[in-house]
Design a protein around this motif. Structure first.
Motif, PDB file in Angstrom:
ATOM      1  N   ILE A 226      37.562 -13.867   6.402  1.00 53.21           N
ATOM      2  CA  ILE A 226      36.943 -15.066   6.520  1.00 53.21           C
ATOM      3  C   ILE A 226      38.214 -16.069   6.306  1.00 53.21           C
ATOM      4  O   ILE A 226      38.119 -17.164   7.032  1.00 53.21           O
ATOM      5  CB  ILE A 226      36.012 -15.338   5.145  1.00 53.21           C
ATOM      6  N   TRP A 227      39.353 -15.781   5.532  1.00 47.63           N
ATOM      7  CA  TRP A 227      40.410 -16.685   5.389  1.00 47.63           C
ATOM      8  C   TRP A 227      41.114 -16.565   6.802  1.00 47.63           C
ATOM      9  O   TRP A 227      41.856 -17.815   7.039  1.00 47.63           O
ATOM     10  CB  TRP A 227      41.247 -16.122   4.340  1.00 47.63           C
ATOM     11  N   GLU A 228      41.156 -15.452   7.405  1.00 48.84           N
ATOM     12  CA  GLU A 228      41.952 -15.448   8.687  1.00 48.84           C
ATOM     13  C   GLU A 228      41.248 -16.368   9.664  1.00 48.84           C
ATOM     14  O   GLU A 228      42.005 -16.947  10.480  1.00 48.84           O
ATOM     15  CB  GLU A 228      42.105 -14.069   9.110  1.00 48.84           C
ATOM     16  N   ASP A 229      39.928 -16.426   9.788  1.00 45.83           N
ATOM     17  CA  ASP A 229      39.316 -17.120  10.765  1.00 45.83           C
ATOM     18  C   ASP A 229      39.572 -18.700  10.338  1.00 45.83           C
ATOM     19  O   ASP A 229      39.558 -19.586  11.243  1.00 45.83           O
ATOM     20  CB  ASP A 229      37.610 -16.787  10.475  1.00 45.83           C
ATOM     21  N   ARG A 234      42.089 -23.856  11.687  1.00 44.71           N
ATOM     22  CA  ARG A 234      43.020 -24.875  11.349  1.00 44.71           C
ATOM     23  C   ARG A 234      44.280 -25.236  12.592  1.00 44.71           C
ATOM     24  O   ARG A 234      44.578 -26.156  12.707  1.00 44.71           O
ATOM     25  CB  ARG A 234      43.926 -24.678  10.164  1.00 44.71           C
ATOM     26  N   ARG A 235      44.428 -23.862  12.989  1.00 45.54           N
ATOM     27  CA  ARG A 235      45.616 -24.107  14.044  1.00 45.54           C
ATOM     28  C   ARG A 235      45.050 -24.610  15.208  1.00 45.54           C
ATOM     29  O   ARG A 235      45.898 -25.526  15.735  1.00 45.54           O
ATOM     30  CB  ARG A 235      46.310 -22.498  14.403  1.00 45.54           C
ATOM     31  N   SER A 241      48.105 -24.292   8.678  1.00 48.44           N
ATOM     32  CA  SER A 241      47.456 -22.821   8.441  1.00 48.44           C
ATOM     33  C   SER A 241      47.987 -22.307   7.368  1.00 48.44           C
ATOM     34  O   SER A 241      47.490 -20.881   6.859  1.00 48.44           O
ATOM     35  CB  SER A 241      47.543 -22.214   9.598  1.00 48.44           C
ATOM     36  N   GLN A 242      48.940 -22.672   6.571  1.00 44.69           N
ATOM     37  CA  GLN A 242      49.569 -21.746   5.568  1.00 44.69           C
ATOM     38  C   GLN A 242      48.576 -22.287   4.206  1.00 44.69           C
ATOM     39  O   GLN A 242      49.041 -22.786   3.610  1.00 44.69           O
ATOM     40  CB  GLN A 242      51.161 -22.150   5.221  1.00 44.69           C
ATOM     41  N   ILE A 243      47.458 -21.225   4.110  1.00 47.84           N
ATOM     42  CA  ILE A 243      46.977 -21.602   3.002  1.00 47.84           C
ATOM     43  C   ILE A 243      46.516 -20.440   2.177  1.00 47.84           C
ATOM     44  O   ILE A 243      46.759 -19.260   2.727  1.00 47.84           O
ATOM     45  CB  ILE A 243      45.328 -22.190   3.318  1.00 47.84           C
TER      46      ILE A 243
END
Length: 264
Positions: A226-229, A234-235, A241-243
């Motif tokens: 989910i975090w990768e999505d 964001r990209r 995208s650095q979260i």
């Protein structure tokens, strides 16, 4: 056979080959040559199963193979790994019957304790190959089955493609077209069995998801996806995208009172 979807939304019927149901039993052939002993065990299981199925004269083979592996026993306390026999079957429906025969002394006149026989076949496959719901299966190679002629449904598929073209991942995905698939990737004389837009075959050795296991140690793979999505979203929106996932909420201290209920 699994129904999956590509990143661009192409519905795909995936046929996976080479994934057999299995169970373990402790190895007790010490002092004997392993290979003949494992073959004898496989023959005994086949014969006992055929008798249990009401066909004592049948030569039907139920066991794919038996291999010797090392593992930590599940029951009791053990300091080191021990040898187990890993029994691969052709039919997942036979696992329960084999367990009953092993525990009942019908195999080689011995009583065996099966291990990992309670895990359902599909769940066993998902665990072994690091697969989980709502995520993609990554394959090193596939072979395509020739699609049936779509006829009137072709226009509908093209409309879906046009709709998805504006939402696909930027430049990182590939959309397969029937007339652009290399002949070396097409299986001849094998008919498709579904109405999906794509239908492919792959072998278990080409599943790449297992390579991600070490990177996921200590994390929840479902939440990680989910975090990768979110990073990908964001990209695409030109956002940083650095979260990183937020820290867990701290526990509030609470007072507990213990009352002595023992009376003299």
């Amino acid at each position: 056979m699994q129904c999956v979807s590509c990143l661009v939304g192409q519905k795909t019927c995936l046929h996976l080959h080479g994934i057999f149901p299995y169970l373990y039993i402790p190895y007790d052939g010490y002092g004997q040559q392993p290979e003949p002993y494992l073959r004898h065990l496989a023959f005994s299981i086949d014969r006992a199963l055929n008798i249990a199925l009401g066909s004592p004269s049948s030569s039907l083979q139920h066991v794919f193979k038996v291999s010797l592996v090392y593992g930590m026993p599940f029951y009791g306390y053990h300091e080191k790994e021990r040898q187990f026999m890993k029994i691969y079957l052709y039919n997942p429906a036979m696992v329960k019957r084999v367990c009953d025969l092993l525990q009942g002394g019908a195999i080689m006149n011995k009583f065996y304790q099966p291990h990992e026989a309670h895990i359902p076949y599909l769940l066993q496959m998902f665990i072994d190959y690091n697969l989980y719901g709502m995520n993609l299966i990554n394959l090193a190679a596939v072979k395509f089955r020739k699609a049936r002629k779509k006829g009137d449904s072709l226009d509908e598929i093209e409309c879906v493609r046009d709709h998805l073209s504006g939402h696909s991942t930027a430049g990182a995905v590939h959309q397969w077209e029937d007339n652009q698939i290399p002949s070396s990737l097409v299986l001849e004389d094998i008919e498709p069995q579904s109405t999906c837009e794509l239908e492919v075959d792959a072998v278990a050795a080409d599943i790449l998801n297992r390579l991600d296991i070490e990177a996921q140690i200590g994390r929840n793979p479902g939440l990680q996806a989910i975090w990768e999505d979110e990073k990908q979203r964001r990209r695409e929106n030109k956002e940083p995208s650095q979260i990183s996932p937020p820290n867990s909420q701290g526990k509030q201290e609470q007072g507990f009172y213990f009352v002595d209920t023992v009376t003299g």
